[in-house]
Design an enzyme around this catalytic site. Structure first.
Site, PDB file in Angstrom:
ATOM      1  N   CYS A   1      10.318   5.096   6.830  1.00  0.00           N
ATOM      2  CA  CYS A   1       9.446   5.024   6.197  1.00  0.00           C
ATOM      3  C   CYS A   1       9.827   4.774   4.459  1.00  0.00           C
ATOM      4  O   CYS A   1      10.276   5.559   3.965  1.00  0.00           O
ATOM      5  CB  CYS A   1       8.234   5.931   6.560  1.00  0.00           C
ATOM      6  SG  CYS A   1       7.232   6.382   5.517  1.00  0.00           S
TER       7      CYS A   1
ATOM      8  N   CYS B   1       7.265   7.384   2.574  1.00  0.00           N
ATOM      9  CA  CYS B   1       7.757   8.563   3.085  1.00  0.00           C
ATOM     10  C   CYS B   1       8.661   8.486   1.761  1.00  0.00           C
ATOM     11  O   CYS B   1       9.326   9.969   0.232  1.00  0.00           O
ATOM     12  CB  CYS B   1       8.281   8.757   3.138  1.00  0.00           C
ATOM     13  SG  CYS B   1       6.499   8.356   5.004  1.00  0.00           S
ATOM     14  N   ASP B   2      10.082   7.611   1.835  1.00  0.00           N
ATOM     15  CA  ASP B   2      11.339   8.278   1.313  1.00  0.00           C
ATOM     16  C   ASP B   2      12.521   7.590   0.273  1.00  0.00           C
ATOM     17  O   ASP B   2      12.808   7.621  -0.064  1.00  0.00           O
ATOM     18  CB  ASP B   2      12.553   8.103   2.360  1.00  0.00           C
ATOM     19  CG  ASP B   2      12.535   8.969   3.472  1.00  0.00           C
ATOM     20  OD1 ASP B   2      11.799  10.504   3.367  1.00  0.00           O
ATOM     21  OD2 ASP B   2      12.004   9.366   4.828  1.00  0.00           O
TER      22      ASP B   2
END
Ligand code: NDP
Length: 312
Positions: A138, A141-142
């Site tokens: 992701c 997300c990261d």
């Protein structure tokens, strides 16, 4: 004797727990079954920095522990157990837990079983994924953790193209590793990839190994046409080879799209079976964020509440 449940929630990610919080506060007496991965996909991530309300960020597992506590606080009956079969042929619906160890009948069912990222299934990938060492599925997300660094995206579909262009805005360079010589992604996404200067396509290539000790330091790729191997130094690898919605047990009852996601009436969580609602990633292949999953979890509880009021 078969147990009767007013509102049954299947799944314990942000969607399931949010549905539980709203359903419990509406006095629907929800019973929630965890599934195999209590807390869902976020329990396998490290830092979550984009969920509103946590200005300093939060560890994925800690956030899900908070969701759990909040659902408990309003009286959700949270249980271990895997729903292994459903019978939606008539209401109340019949739900089988743990291959028949337990059965419940439910007036309304909220499905929040999520989706699972597909992985390459090479040992180095799983090692770095589980220790937060530089493998993720992701970018939203990261990606931030790789600001100014070099990373790779694996895959050639819309997700990979989207992740690569997203990462290109944050990272110094993005390698897009794809096993064929044409992308599966839509034309518009392909153009976006090709027009981005700091994305380099590595065609006809598979990841042979992700390199590093504690943290990713590079990848070894193999050209599938020539078998030639080469190593590239980088700090992170984003696997974007698709997601698998967890809908196997519902496929005989619910309308699914061609990739297996549950179809819901646009703008609602209503499925083709009155009294069965779907929220979170199990019905969303586009956004897939904790906050959007939580949002649709809330919608599912409100839809269920309205349904139960009308069909008491
Ligand atoms: P897709 O199934 O479309 O693409 C998966 C990609 O990963 C393909 O290029 C495939 O290669 C590659 N792949 C699959 N397995 C492996 C493997 N084991 N090793 C290496 N490569 C592999 O998945 P997406 O998640 O990209 O998209 C799913 C759906 O969601 C699509 O319909 C897409 O259009 C949609 N979507 C829409 C978005 C939007 O509208 N904004 C954003 C994201 C997704 P190959 O091409 O060779 O099969």
């Amino acid at each position: 004797m078969v147990e009767k449940v007013h509102c049954l929630i299947i799944g314990s990610g942000p969607a399931g727990y949010t549905a539980a919080i709203y359903a419990a506060r509406a006095n629907l007496k929800p019973v929630l079954y965890h599934g195999l991965q209590p807390g869902g996909q976020l329990t396998t991530t490290t830092d979550v920095e984009n969920y509103p309300g946590y200005p300093e960020g939060v560890k994925g597992p800690d956030m899900m522990a908070d969701f759990h506590k909040q659902a408990l606080r309003f009286g959700t009956d949270i249980r271990n157990g895997l729903v292994t079969a459903v019978d939606f042929s008539k209401r109340p619906f019949e739900i089988t837990i743990d291959e028949g160890k337990h059965k419940v009948i439910a007036d309304a069912v909220i499905i929040a079983t999520g989706a699972s990222a597909k992985w390459l299934d090479i040992p180095s990938e799983q090692k770095f994924r589980l220790n937060g060492g530089g493998v993720s599925a992701c970018a939203t997300c990261d990606g931030f953790f790789y600001r100014g660094k070099e990373v790779a995206v694996v895959g050639g579909g819309d997700t990979a193209a989207e992740e690569a262009t997203y990462l290109a805005r944050i990272c110094k360079k993005v390698y897009m590793i794809h096993r064929r010589d044409t992308l599966r992604a839509s034309k518009v996404m392909q153009q976006r990839v090709f027009n981005t200067n700091n994305i380099e396509m590595l065609w006809d290539s598979e990841v042979d190994e992700i390199l590093g000790e504690e943290f990713v330091t590079g990848v070894r790729i193999k050209n599938v046409k020539t078998n030639e191997k080469k190593e590239i130094s980088l700090s992170g690898v984003f696997i974007a080879i698709g997601h698998q919605p967890n809908t196997k047990i519902f496929k005989d009852w619910l309308d699914l799209d061609e990739q297996g996601y549950i179809k819901t009436l646009p703008g609602t969580t209503i499925t083709n079976i009155p009294g069965v609602f779907a929220c979170g990633d199990v019905q969303d292949k586009i956004y897939r964020q904790a906050v959007t999953a939580a949002g649709t979890g809330c919608m599912a509880a409100l839809d269920a509440e309205r349904f139960l009021a009308e069909h008491a």
